[in-house]
Design a protein around this motif. Structure first.
Motif, mmCIF file in Angstrom:
data_model
loop_
_atom_site.group_PDB
_atom_site.id
_atom_site.type_symbol
_atom_site.label_atom_id
_atom_site.label_comp_id
_atom_site.label_asym_id
_atom_site.label_seq_id
_atom_site.Cartn_x
_atom_site.Cartn_y
_atom_site.Cartn_z
ATOM 1 N N LYS A 1 0.821 -1.218 0.000
ATOM 2 C CA LYS A 1 0.000 0.000 0.000
ATOM 3 C C LYS A 1 0.859 1.274 0.000
ATOM 4 N N GLU A 2 1.870 1.283 0.868
ATOM 5 C CA GLU A 2 2.726 2.475 0.990
ATOM 6 C C GLU A 2 3.522 2.722 -0.277
ATOM 7 N N SER A 3 4.127 1.650 -0.797
ATOM 8 C CA SER A 3 4.979 1.861 -1.978
ATOM 9 C C SER A 3 4.144 2.238 -3.190
ATOM 10 N N LEU A 4 2.918 1.721 -3.277
ATOM 11 C CA LEU A 4 2.048 2.109 -4.396
ATOM 12 C C LEU A 4 1.760 3.605 -4.343
ATOM 13 N N LYS A 5 1.556 4.100 -3.122
ATOM 14 C CA LYS A 5 1.269 5.538 -2.950
ATOM 15 C C LYS A 5 2.437 6.402 -3.419
ATOM 16 N N ALA A 6 3.659 5.850 -3.271
ATOM 17 C CA ALA A 6 4.850 6.627 -3.640
ATOM 18 C C ALA A 6 4.987 6.772 -5.157
ATOM 19 N N MET A 7 4.313 5.910 -5.906
ATOM 20 C CA MET A 7 4.469 5.931 -7.365
ATOM 21 C C MET A 7 3.648 7.054 -8.001
ATOM 22 N N LYS A 8 4.035 7.448 -9.221
ATOM 23 C CA LYS A 8 3.279 8.475 -9.937
ATOM 24 C C LYS A 8 1.854 7.978 -10.176
ATOM 25 N N LYS A 9 0.919 8.885 -10.199
ATOM 26 C CA LYS A 9 -0.508 8.506 -10.353
ATOM 27 C C LYS A 9 -0.781 7.796 -11.683
ATOM 28 N N ASP A 10 0.046 8.142 -12.706
ATOM 29 C CA ASP A 10 -0.184 7.508 -14.008
ATOM 30 C C ASP A 10 0.963 6.565 -14.377
ATOM 31 N N ALA A 11 1.614 6.005 -13.343
ATOM 32 C CA ALA A 11 2.726 5.085 -13.606
ATOM 33 C C ALA A 11 2.192 3.746 -14.108
ATOM 34 N N ILE A 12 3.114 2.970 -14.671
ATOM 35 C CA ILE A 12 2.778 1.609 -15.131
ATOM 36 C C ILE A 12 3.640 0.642 -14.319
ATOM 37 N N LEU A 13 3.010 -0.387 -13.772
ATOM 38 C CA LEU A 13 3.732 -1.386 -12.966
ATOM 39 C C LEU A 13 3.612 -2.737 -13.654
ATOM 40 N N ILE A 14 4.752 -3.396 -13.841
ATOM 41 C CA ILE A 14 4.766 -4.700 -14.514
ATOM 42 C C ILE A 14 5.334 -5.741 -13.544
ATOM 43 N N ASN A 15 4.694 -6.899 -13.471
ATOM 44 C CA ASN A 15 5.260 -7.978 -12.644
ATOM 45 C C ASN A 15 5.321 -9.286 -13.417
ATOM 46 N N CYS A 16 6.557 -9.678 -13.757
ATOM 47 C CA CYS A 16 6.804 -10.995 -14.370
ATOM 48 C C CYS A 16 7.754 -11.778 -13.475
ATOM 49 N N SER A 17 7.751 -11.470 -12.159
ATOM 50 C CA SER A 17 8.651 -12.222 -11.263
ATOM 51 C C SER A 17 7.839 -13.292 -10.531
ATOM 52 N N ARG A 18 7.357 -12.980 -9.338
ATOM 53 C CA ARG A 18 6.465 -13.885 -8.611
ATOM 54 C C ARG A 18 5.362 -13.035 -7.993
#
Ligand code: NAI
Ligand code: 3PY
Length: 386
Positions: free
Chosen positions: A256-273
């Motif tokens: 929750k906290e780290s998501l808040k730190a990101m830009k409002k229109d950022a893109i997050l990709i997860n291909c790890s786990r």
């Protein structure tokens, strides 16, 4: 008493019994085992995820080695069953091995293999595909067309983000993270910021050289920076891709906290786990920030998704297919089979698991070594001089 499981048998008179918990792509891996006197048994049960009980039944009373999958729980029960059956080797058909309790394997002297290198570019390509698809809203636009809603060109229809000149952030700049970073920097002229516990000198040199090349050609040079904290990446990057291993240090790394730190229109990709992201917190964040987009190949409780995720238009979701190219999957099967074979035949362990190409050439016999054994040191296995 475990229930019987359906199997397909190759070379029934082979001396060594090797079990694969799933059919795997290609036939080279089977042929390599057969040529070395192995009887190969492949589980053909329709059920996707085998239980520990199913695998105990597969191991049976005599088994020299097992090739398993990342969906299986390889811990005390399975390693003790394999050890009782005389087994000395297990290999995941995957580079990630967070499903394996390596300490339990060490206790029984069982080698644990994985399949690095062969999936680096394929996985990075999917991360790049998700990045583009999210930036240009490709899945939403595709659904719109199929729904018959396209009335004609409009200035505001599916406006997305231009990647050129933006910043790509990579968390975990190992093999896959570095390959992804290079694709995004070279392909889209993005600047790089990365966070890893270790410095990625080769990646830094690549971006520097590419920046100089662009400058010499009168173009704006690309830049790189190694961040001293993950938060720095989250705050500054426009596209962030996660590529660390999953362990205690990376569980819910994005919360929750780290998501808040990101830009409002950022893109997050997860291909790890999946568990690298707190998925429930992500669903809330997606709801509250419609301009924020994600591309997910992996999920916290596979095969399930957290409630609400599937309804989010700003999420692109695919079923753990990042390594799914034919060449890669056949290569993974080959490396996994050779890991097991190498231990059975008492071959040494290949000295450099980042350089596995000699095992993948269809026209030459593979080196007499196990390509990648993660507990080689703990088991004091000899290392190949080749
Ligand atoms: N979605 C898929 O189908 C696939 C997923 N994977 C996942 O990707 C992972 C990475 O694979 P590779 O790049 O080959 O491994 P790698 O070992 O080359 O890279 C992992 C990197 O993560 C870094 N790292 C570890 N802990 C960290 C932390 N707390 N913060 C930041 N960085 C940290 C390491 O230093 C290393 O550079 C695998 O372990 C696997 O879980 C791999 C292949 C396919
Ligand atoms: O190799 C891995 O770790 C995967 O997730 C599947 O390719």
């Amino acid at each position: 008493m475990a229930k019987p499981v359906q199997i397909e048998v190759w070379n029934p008179n082979g001396k060594y019994r090797v079990v694969s918990t799933k059919p795997m792509p290609g036939t080279r891996w089977i042929n390599l085992l057969i040529e070395q006197d192995c009887r190969v048994e492949i589980c053909t049960e329709k059920k996707t995820i085998l239980s520990v009980e199913d695998i105990v039944a597969l191991i049976g009373e005599k088994c020299d080695g097992v090739i398993g999958q990342l969906t299986e729980d390889w811990g005390e029960v399975l390693f003790s069953a394999l050890s009782r059956a005389g087994g000395k080797a297990f290999s995941n058909m995957a580079v990630g091995y967070n499903n394996v309790d390596v300490n339990a394997a060490n206790k029984y002297g069982i080698a644990v293999g994985n399949t690095p290198g062969v999936l680096t570019e394929t996985t990075a390509e999917l991360a790049a595909s998700l990045s583009l698809a999210a930036a240009r809203r490709i899945v939403e636009a595709d659904e719109f067309m199929r729904a018959g809603r396209y009335d004609g060109w409009l200035p505001n229809l599916f406006v997305g983000n231009l990647l050129k000149g933006q910043t790509v952030g990579v968390i975990g700049a190992g093999r896959i993270g570095s390959a992804y970073a290079r694709m995004m920097v070279e392909g889209f002229k993005m600047n790089l910021i990365y966070f890893d516990l270790y410095q990625s000198t080769r990646l830094e040199k690549f971006v520097t050289a590419y920046g100089e090349f662009l400058k010499a050609n009168g173009e704006v040079p690309v830049t790189w920076r190694r961040a001293s904290s993950m938060d720095e990446v989250l705050r500054e990057a426009d596209v962030i891709s996660l590529h660390p291993v999953l362990d205690k240090t990376t569980f819910h790394l994005v919360n929750k906290e780290s998501l808040k730190a990101m830009k409002k229109d950022a893109i997050l990709i997860n291909c790890s786990r999946g568990p690298v992201i707190d998925e429930a917190a992500l669903v809330e964040h997606l709801k509250e920030n419609p301009m924020f987009r994600v591309g997910l190949d992996v999920f916290e409780d596979e095969p399930y998704m957290k409630p609400g995720l599937a309804d989010m238009k700003n999420a692109i979701i695919v079923p753990h297919i990042a390594s799914a190219s034919k060449w890669t999957r056949e290569g993974m099967a080959t490396l996994a089979a050779l890991n097991v074979l190498g231990k059975i035949k008492q071959y040494p362990v290949w000295a450099d698991p980042n350089r596995v190409e000699p095992f993948l050439d269809e026209n030459t016999p593979p080196p007499a070594a196990s390509p990648s054994i993660v507990n080689a040191k703990a088991l004091a296995l000899p290392v190949s001089k080749l």
